[in-house]
Design an enzyme around this catalytic site. Structure first.
Site, PDB file in Angstrom:
ATOM      1  CB  THR B  49      -0.897   0.019   1.258  1.00  0.00           C
ATOM      2  OG1 THR B  49      -0.045   0.270   2.386  1.00  0.00           O
ATOM      3  CG2 THR B  49      -1.612  -1.302   1.470  1.00  0.00           C
ATOM      4  CB  CYS B  50       0.397   4.868  -0.211  1.00  0.00           C
ATOM      5  SG  CYS B  50      -1.099   4.936   0.725  1.00  0.00           S
ATOM      6  CG  ASN B  51       1.242   5.035   4.625  1.00  0.00           C
ATOM      7  OD1 ASN B  51       2.055   5.850   4.189  1.00  0.00           O
ATOM      8  ND2 ASN B  51       0.027   5.361   4.972  1.00  0.00           N
ATOM      9  NE  ARG B  52       0.603  -1.415   6.335  1.00  0.00           N
ATOM     10  CZ  ARG B  52       1.043  -1.324   7.586  1.00  0.00           C
ATOM     11  NH1 ARG B  52       1.918  -2.197   8.038  1.00  0.00           N
ATOM     12  NH2 ARG B  52       0.605  -0.383   8.377  1.00  0.00           N
ATOM     13  CB  SER B 109      -3.514   2.690   9.127  1.00  0.00           C
ATOM     14  OG  SER B 109      -3.868   1.456   8.579  1.00  0.00           O
ATOM     15  CD  GLU B 114      -6.254   3.027   6.306  1.00  0.00           C
ATOM     16  OE1 GLU B 114      -7.116   3.062   5.429  1.00  0.00           O
ATOM     17  OE2 GLU B 114      -5.116   2.567   6.148  1.00  0.00           O
ATOM     18  CD  GLN B 120      -4.823  -0.122   0.627  1.00  0.00           C
ATOM     19  OE1 GLN B 120      -4.560  -0.068   1.827  1.00  0.00           O
ATOM     20  NE2 GLN B 120      -4.502   0.831  -0.220  1.00  0.00           N
ATOM     21  N   GLY B 189     -15.969  28.836  -5.453  1.00  0.00           N
ATOM     22  CA  GLY B 189     -14.522  28.646  -5.500  1.00  0.00           C
ATOM     23  C   GLY B 189     -14.195  27.212  -5.864  1.00  0.00           C
ATOM     24  N   GLY B 191     -11.257  25.498  -4.840  1.00  0.00           N
ATOM     25  CA  GLY B 191     -10.078  25.086  -4.054  1.00  0.00           C
ATOM     26  C   GLY B 191     -10.021  23.560  -3.902  1.00  0.00           C
TER      27      GLY B 191
END
Lengths: 148, 348
Positions: B49-52, B109, B114, B120, B189, B191
């Protein structure tokens, strides 16, 4: 017939009162949820309570039912008194006068909400105040009409 | 027979190293095949995953399999073995089992609790299973990990409170309107945060109206992406009657929406609740509007504060969660040792 009218009157008033209790309860919860959300720091109470939309719907539906049944109860009560030829006695009865007044207030708030002129916190607060008046009505002195 | 996990995550390795070891979805199948060909572990599974990035394996010969696995990861990431070993964690059962249960439940996480990670883990398991890289042990372990994640969600409040600004805004909107289906959201807006909030609301059925004073094309482009409508700034007031949520997020250095203006809107809207979210700095909505009945005003600090409080609340749930994870690990290990008792005894 008079006995039937008496029980019909009592049943309608009790059913109407039940509806108005639910309406007042929903209104109190609406005010609570609303103040939680307005505080910008809603806590656990807010998580537990239903949404404002749902509370408003419960409030309006039970108010409508309560007002109609309670008012019908009053009308049947008048018919019953007429049947017993005791209409004159009702004129000076504080509970009867207060009942008329409370029902009129309920119809007023119902009409404002129904026409969507106002909604939300003010209507909820109004419902709670009128309910307090309704409780006072039931606690007020009553001369009473009894079966002869 | 032992269960291992080798890997690194946001706690042990910097982003540069995690990037090198990250495995894109389309490469997983090939890497699993290579691991199989080299006979690294008897059963194997890759979770990235993006962190592991983690490699789960089951093998009888612990030392050799782990060494081969480390070499494989070093080869793949092109990071020399020594550097990699410094950041790599290698866990054996029961710690590896406990670790997976924590990972699948979101306890390990970056954003505690989360839920994305559970999906995943499931995807990683299905991929390895499809490629016939899992066997009795990893099948049982990963299926159990998904059940543990579910149990944790139902028995604790780890996921009860949202921690991102967008999801908090959605939660608040749902506390006001119940259901966002058909609720009109006007965004002034374009943003980044306001777009994210709008997208999250749109995913729940809200209908977006994008207003832009300076970049109409950008508003039109955003509106077309999220199935909304773009309107020029000078038209927004004429549409306010049908709006339930107003998000302001412009770069204007002054207040754009004033209290008397909102008072007028509320009259025209027959006092229907109006949820106003001011994501701009400096603020676009005059704070006095919060005093109006049925108007609920939140600014970016309010939402961030709620997020922080909710994060702290999730942390307070960790003790209960880890207790549950430990119990579940014990149950799993009881089953595992009973099932593979003969092999374990043989080894010892």
């Amino acid at each position: 017939m008079t006995r039937f009218l008496f029980w019909f009157h009592t049943g309608l008033v009790v059913a109407g009162f039940a509806g108005l209790i639910v309406a007042a309860g929903a209104a109190i919860l609406y005010l609570l949820q609303s103040s939680q959300l307005k505080s910008r720091h809603p806590g656990k109470i807010s998580l537990e309570l239903p949404s404002l939309e749902r509370l408003d719907r419960i409030h309006f539906e039970s108010l409508s039912l309560g007002v109609v049944l309670f008012s019908l109860g009053i009308v049947v009560g008048l018919l019953w008194a007429k049947k017993l030829s005791r209409m004159n006695e009702l004129a000076g009865d504080p509970r009867v006068i207060l009942s008329f007044f409370t029902a009129a207030l309920y119809w007023g708030i119902w009409a404002v909400r129904f026409s969507a002129l106002r909604r939300g916190q003010k209507i909820a607060a109004g419902t709670v105040l009128i309910f307090i008046l309704l409780l006072l009505t039931f606690l007020s002195p009553h001369r009473g009409i009894y079966f002869s | 027979m032992e269960i291992f996990v080798l890997g690194l995550n946001h706690k042990t390795a910097p982003l540069e190293l995690r990037e090198k070891l990250s495995i894109p979805n389309h490469k997983t199948q090939e890497l699993l095949r290579v691991l199989g060909e080299r006979r690294i572990f008897d059963e194997r599974l890759l979770l990235s995953t993006c962190n592991r990035t983690e490699l789960y394996g089951v093998d009888g010969d612990a030392g050799q399999a782990v060494l081969e696995a480390k070499k494989f990861l070093s080869e793949y990431s092109r990071v020399d073995l020594e550097t990699l070993e410094e950041k790599l964690y290698i866990l054996r059962q029961p710690d590896s089992v406990e670790h997976l249960f924590s990972v699948a439940s979101g306890l390990d996480s970056m954003v505690i609790g989360e839920t994305e990670i559970t999906g995943q883990v499931k995807d990683a398991y299905l991929e390895a299973h499809k490629n016939q890289q899992t066997g009795k042990v990893l099948n049982a372990l990963f299926q159990r990990s998904l059940r543990v994640a579910k149990t944790l969600r139902s028995q604790t409040e780890i996921g009860a409170r949202k921690v991102s600004v967008a999801s908090i805004a959605v939660d608040l909107a749902e506390k006001i309107f119940g259901n966002l289906k058909g609720v009109r959201v006007m965004v002034i807006g374009t943003g980044e945060v306001s777009t994210l909030v709008t997208k999250t609301m749109t995913a729940k059925g809200a209908l977006p109206l994008i207003v832009s004073s300076r970049h109409y094309e950008r508003a039109a482009e955003l509106a077309s992406r999220i199935n909304g409508e773009a309107i020029p700034y000078d038209e927004y007031e004429s549409r306010i009657e049908g709006v339930d949520i107003l998000i302001a997020s412009t770069l204007a250095a002054r207040v754009l929406i004033h209290e008397p203006q909102v008072r007028g809107w509320m009259r025209r809207r027959h006092e229907r609740p109006l949820f106003m979210i001011d994501l701009a700095v400096p603020r676009n909505i005059e704070t006095a509007v919060e005093k109006l009945d049925n108007v609920y005003l939140y600014n970016i600090d309010d939402l961030s504060e709620i997020a922080e409080k909710n994060r702290a609340f999730r942390k307070s749930q960790l003790e209960d969660c880890f207790r549950l994870v430990k119990t579940q690990t014990r149950y799993f290990m009881d089953w595992f040792l009973k099932e593979f008792d003969a092999q374990c005894r043989e080894r010892s």
